[in-house]
Design an enzyme around this catalytic site. Structure first.
Site, mmCIF file in Angstrom:
data_model
loop_
_atom_site.group_PDB
_atom_site.id
_atom_site.type_symbol
_atom_site.label_atom_id
_atom_site.label_comp_id
_atom_site.label_asym_id
_atom_site.label_seq_id
_atom_site.Cartn_x
_atom_site.Cartn_y
_atom_site.Cartn_z
ATOM 1 N N ASP A 1 -39.471 136.689 -17.494
ATOM 2 C CA ASP A 1 -39.348 135.277 -17.161
ATOM 3 C C ASP A 1 -40.716 134.943 -16.582
ATOM 4 O O ASP A 1 -41.000 135.255 -15.422
ATOM 5 C CB ASP A 1 -38.222 135.010 -16.166
ATOM 6 C CG ASP A 1 -38.051 133.508 -15.931
ATOM 7 O OD1 ASP A 1 -39.055 132.774 -16.041
ATOM 8 O OD2 ASP A 1 -36.929 133.074 -15.627
ATOM 9 N N PHE B 1 -23.763 125.451 -6.682
ATOM 10 C CA PHE B 1 -24.678 124.831 -5.723
ATOM 11 C C PHE B 1 -25.116 123.433 -6.139
ATOM 12 O O PHE B 1 -25.428 122.601 -5.301
ATOM 13 C CB PHE B 1 -25.915 125.721 -5.510
ATOM 14 C CG PHE B 1 -26.680 125.988 -6.773
ATOM 15 C CD1 PHE B 1 -26.301 127.003 -7.629
ATOM 16 C CD2 PHE B 1 -27.780 125.214 -7.114
ATOM 17 C CE1 PHE B 1 -26.995 127.249 -8.796
ATOM 18 C CE2 PHE B 1 -28.488 125.447 -8.278
ATOM 19 C CZ PHE B 1 -28.086 126.469 -9.128
ATOM 20 N N ARG C 1 -30.790 128.270 -0.783
ATOM 21 C CA ARG C 1 -30.855 129.447 -1.644
ATOM 22 C C ARG C 1 -30.196 130.582 -0.860
ATOM 23 O O ARG C 1 -30.830 131.457 -0.322
ATOM 24 C CB ARG C 1 -32.301 129.829 -1.991
ATOM 25 C CG ARG C 1 -33.015 128.829 -2.867
ATOM 26 C CD ARG C 1 -32.732 128.970 -4.357
ATOM 27 N NE ARG C 1 -31.579 128.280 -4.864
ATOM 28 C CZ ARG C 1 -31.431 127.882 -6.125
ATOM 29 N NH1 ARG C 1 -32.378 128.088 -7.016
ATOM 30 N NH2 ARG C 1 -30.341 127.297 -6.539
ATOM 31 N N TYR D 1 -40.549 115.025 -37.628
ATOM 32 C CA TYR D 1 -39.392 115.904 -37.384
ATOM 33 C C TYR D 1 -39.765 117.363 -37.647
ATOM 34 O O TYR D 1 -39.376 118.266 -36.920
ATOM 35 C CB TYR D 1 -38.238 115.486 -38.299
ATOM 36 C CG TYR D 1 -36.931 116.156 -37.953
ATOM 37 C CD1 TYR D 1 -36.023 115.539 -37.098
ATOM 38 C CD2 TYR D 1 -36.621 117.411 -38.464
ATOM 39 C CE1 TYR D 1 -34.829 116.154 -36.768
ATOM 40 C CE2 TYR D 1 -35.425 118.028 -38.135
ATOM 41 C CZ TYR D 1 -34.535 117.406 -37.296
ATOM 42 O OH TYR D 1 -33.355 118.016 -36.963
ATOM 43 N N PHE E 1 -32.013 134.934 -11.668
ATOM 44 C CA PHE E 1 -32.119 133.503 -11.444
ATOM 45 C C PHE E 1 -30.797 132.890 -11.913
ATOM 46 O O PHE E 1 -30.168 133.402 -12.840
ATOM 47 C CB PHE E 1 -33.332 132.862 -12.142
ATOM 48 C CG PHE E 1 -33.445 131.417 -11.752
ATOM 49 C CD1 PHE E 1 -33.837 131.072 -10.471
ATOM 50 C CD2 PHE E 1 -33.078 130.408 -12.628
ATOM 51 C CE1 PHE E 1 -33.875 129.737 -10.072
ATOM 52 C CE2 PHE E 1 -33.116 129.073 -12.228
ATOM 53 C CZ PHE E 1 -33.515 128.742 -10.940
ATOM 54 N N THR E 2 -30.397 131.795 -11.272
ATOM 55 C CA THR E 2 -29.053 131.243 -11.484
ATOM 56 C C THR E 2 -28.744 131.002 -12.960
ATOM 57 O O THR E 2 -27.763 131.526 -13.500
ATOM 58 C CB THR E 2 -28.915 129.928 -10.697
ATOM 59 O OG1 THR E 2 -30.025 129.079 -11.022
ATOM 60 C CG2 THR E 2 -28.911 130.185 -9.195
ATOM 61 N N LYS F 1 -42.758 124.098 -14.314
ATOM 62 C CA LYS F 1 -43.429 124.575 -13.102
ATOM 63 C C LYS F 1 -44.938 124.669 -13.362
ATOM 64 O O LYS F 1 -45.619 123.659 -13.343
ATOM 65 C CB LYS F 1 -42.850 125.930 -12.679
ATOM 66 C CG LYS F 1 -41.490 125.844 -12.003
ATOM 67 C CD LYS F 1 -40.356 125.652 -12.954
ATOM 68 C CE LYS F 1 -39.011 125.816 -12.294
ATOM 69 N NZ LYS F 1 -37.914 125.582 -13.258
#
Ligand code: F0G
Length: 485
Positions: free
Chosen positions: A212, A442, A379, A69, A121-122, A255
């Site tokens: 980002d 979306f 998009r 943990y 970005f969303t 990614k």
């Protein structure tokens, strides 16, 4: 041709549903590709997020996961890998990118403050707004022009950035955010020159500057290819410089770090790290795992190292360019230059007869699924429109390539499918919106077509016969060709 620096050891079976099954599936999904079942999809180009193949080194490392943990060995190995490749001081793991976005917004944004960013970005925007922030675009104008061939559409407009900070005053600015391979513009990189200038300006005006850094590996490759004076530098060197130019970063590791789940916040600011660790225990988990299992952190540590491997990154970008080339050859309108992780179809030109209020990109994604079981993502107005304000922005369909997952045959098949839709484009109707959730609509919105879809069963449209086609009548009837003895 960029050769793949890997071969395949484990496979996942996929199959192509019949045209009738696909029609039923898209109706059940409300013409939203997010709502399709993966079993109804043949080639899944919805996203490059969490869909990459892991390497044998990642799998082996997972065996070493320490599930303690607190004080987990796996956390320290992850921290070491992050510091080696990027060099930031503090690492706070999160379950995925939006977990890190949440922490950063909660730490840096006071109600009414501005977050200045290249486009948006969303999930990044939603987290800044939930913290009371006001998202403000400082991208260069070329970012919103799918036909502009600007090599660095991820750049920030330096004049606009300075004016806004000076006009609003330092206290009204929460932070400046620059996204690598700007997703909503078509996977478009920033230049090192621009990044250095943003760093200098944010230092001068005393504003925090965060990246980002999702898809920074591909951004580094574009810098090496396109930016004067960068060709001789190695990918790890460029990545390291990118990281050195910001106070920290959020990452969706799903990614370019090749993991199915994971992300993190990294920072050089001790106070930000302390505050983020206070919050991570509330929302994600103890700061030594942040919502990840020990084995996830091991896979991520190894994935971070692979993200700095130039042949791997070059092959990936090469696959995207290969698919783009097949479509461009046939006159299909796509965003140029071709970006990092996806080919973006320009639905405004592809379905020029469908007005934007009838969701051309949403319909185009649905049509590509019906035509060949290929799943892509809208998009455009559905993802981009904000609070029902007028929207005239980009209207794109993203064919996103998972890393190390599909072969050239798959990409040939995708091109063939898109070309069949292109041939029937004038018969494709618009959509009506019948349900939308209040945020990130979306993901779950539902639609109905304004007229029936065409059949897409026309003759193949490519000049040469693609390799996947000539199986012969025997194979198509489901029998194996006779083996010679
Ligand atoms: N930032 C960028 C630039 C992204 O592309 C994403 C996710 C996130 C943050 C959020 O990360 O999904 O791990 O929580 N993009 C995915 C996509 C969903 O399909 O483009 P997450």
């Amino acid at each position: 041709m960029v050769l793949p620096p890997y071969k395949i050891k484990v496979v996942e079976p996929i199959h192509l549903p019949s045209p009738a099954q696909r029609r039923r599936a898209i109706i059940t999904a409300g013409f939203n590709t997010f709502l399709l079942r993966s079993d109804d999809v043949y080639v899944d180009l919805l996203t490059d997020s969490g869909t990459s193949a892991v390497s044998q080194e990642q799998r082996a490392a997972m065996e070493l996961g320490d599930e303690s943990y607190a004080g987990s060995r796996s956390f320290y190995r992850l921290e070491t890998a992050m510091r080696e490749v990027y060099g930031w001081q503090h690492l706070i793991p999160t379950h995925q990118g939006r977990g890190a976005e949440h922490l950063l917004s909660r730490v840096l944004v006071e109600p009414g403050q501005l977050v200045l960013s290249n486009l948006y970005f969303t999930t990044s925007r939603v987290h800044a707004e939930l913290a009371g922030g006001v998202w403000t675009d400082v991208s260069i104008p070329e970012a919103g022009d799918p036909e502009s061939r600007h090599p660095f559409k991820g750049n920030i407009d330096l004049g606009k950035l300075r004016d806004l900070i000076v006009r609003e005053g330092r206290e009204r600015i929460a932070f400046v955010r620059q996204e690598a391979c700007l997703n909503m513009a078509g996977g478009q990189p920033f230049s090192l020159e621009n990044l250095r200038a943003v760093r200098a300006l944010t230092r001068e005006l005393d504003v925090p500057f965060y990246l980002d850094a999702t898809r920074s590996s591909e951004n580094a490759l574009f810098i090496a290819e396109r930016e004067p004076g960068q060709a001789e530098r190695s990918l790890p060197e460029i990545l390291r410089e990118i990281a050195s130019l910001a106070d920290g970063a959020v990452f969706s590791s799903k990614k370019d770090h090749f993991v199915p789940i994971g992300g993190f916040l990294a920072t050089n600011d001790d106070a930000v790290a302390r505050r983020a660790r206070e919050l991570v225990v509330v929302y994600e988990g103890f700061p030594h795992y942040g919502g990840l299992a020990g084995h996830d952190m091991e896979a991520l540590a190894q994935g971070i190292r692979e993200a700095a491997d130039e042949p791997t990154v070059a092959h990936y970008v090469g696959q995207v360019r290969y698919l783009a080339g097949l479509l461009q050859e046939a006159g299909v309108p796509i965003v140029e230059p071709v970006g990092a992780h996806a080919v973006f179809l320009d639905a405004k030109r592809f379905l020029s007869h469908v007005p934007q209020e009838q969701f051309p990109a949403q319909m185009l994604a649905a049509a590509i699924y019906v035509a060949g079981g290929v799943r892509s993502m809208e998009r455009g107005i559905v993802s981009g429109q904000h609070d029902h304000e007028p929207y005239e922005g980009l209207e794109l369909v993203r064919l996103t390539i998972p890393r190390r997952a599909y072969s050239r045959e798959h990409l040939d098949y995708v091109a063939e499918t898109v070309l069949r839709v292109f041939a029937a484009r004038r018969e494709i109707p618009g959509l009506a919106l019948v349900y939308e959730p209040p945020t990130l609509r979306f993901f779950q919105a539902r639609f109905e077509p304004l007229a029936p879809l065409p059949s897409f069963e026309g003759a193949p449209v490519r000049r040469e016969t693609p390799q996947w086609a000539p199986l012969g009548a025997e194979a198509q009837a489901g029998r194996r060709p006779a083996r010679s003895r």
